[in-house]
Write a protein that holds these residues in place. Structure first.
Motif, PDB file in Angstrom:
ATOM      1  N   GLU A 136       0.831  -1.201   0.000  1.00 25.66           N
ATOM      2  CA  GLU A 136       0.000   0.000   0.000  1.00 25.66           C
ATOM      3  C   GLU A 136       0.863   1.246   0.000  1.00 25.66           C
ATOM      4  O   GLU A 136       1.849   1.334   0.728  1.00 25.66           O
ATOM      5  CB  GLU A 136      -0.934   0.010   1.210  1.00 25.66           C
ATOM      6  N   GLY A 137       0.499   2.216  -0.837  1.00 27.87           N
ATOM      7  CA  GLY A 137       1.225   3.477  -0.913  1.00 27.87           C
ATOM      8  C   GLY A 137       2.470   3.413  -1.771  1.00 27.87           C
ATOM      9  O   GLY A 137       3.160   4.414  -1.925  1.00 27.87           O
ATOM     10  N   GLN A 138       2.781   2.266  -2.335  1.00 25.96           N
ATOM     11  CA  GLN A 138       3.953   2.122  -3.192  1.00 25.96           C
ATOM     12  C   GLN A 138       3.523   2.053  -4.644  1.00 25.96           C
ATOM     13  O   GLN A 138       2.407   1.627  -4.958  1.00 25.96           O
ATOM     14  CB  GLN A 138       4.726   0.843  -2.842  1.00 25.96           C
ATOM     15  N   THR A 139       4.411   2.454  -5.526  1.00 24.76           N
ATOM     16  CA  THR A 139       4.150   2.335  -6.958  1.00 24.76           C
ATOM     17  C   THR A 139       4.456   0.902  -7.382  1.00 24.76           C
ATOM     18  O   THR A 139       5.534   0.381  -7.102  1.00 24.76           O
ATOM     19  CB  THR A 139       5.023   3.312  -7.759  1.00 24.76           C
TER      20      THR A 139
END
Length: 109
Positions: free
Chosen positions: A87-90
């Motif tokens: 989550e929150g990562q590309t």
């Protein structure tokens, strides 16, 4: 009316057992689900005892079975989600187009 119809007791128990896991913050897991199913089986065995409590046993057994089934289904759905560590990562996804749609009289393939 509910006292004279054991099917309504079972339906009320099933409804309560289905609503119960929807109020929980987490899924209980396979061990708790197995214990609930075993408890429901034990309650159904206790049905041989005569008296008014038999309807209560039916309702409790139905509630336990519904809880276990609903919790199991929630667990199955949660296992199909994205890993929370991502989550929150590309995240890069690569795909291949293997063909274009084929239009036919009976539909698209």
């Amino acid at each position: 009316m509910l006292a004279s119809r054991p099917g309504l007791w079972a339906a009320a128990g099933w409804l309560a057992g289905t609503a119960w896991p929807l109020q929980q913050a987490t899924v209980a897991g396979p061990l708790a689900q197995g214990v609930a199913v075993a408890g429901a089986a034990l309650l159904l065995v206790l049905l041989v005892a005569p008296g008014a409590t038999a309807r209560v046993w039916v309702a409790l057994a139905a509630a336990l079975l519904a809880w276990a089934a609903t919790d199991w289904r929630a667990q199955q759905r949660l296992e199909d989600r994205l890993d929370p560590a991502l989550e929150g990562q590309t995240v890069w996804v690569t795909g291949v187009v293997s063909g274009l749609p084929v239009w036919r009289a009976e539909g698209v393939r």
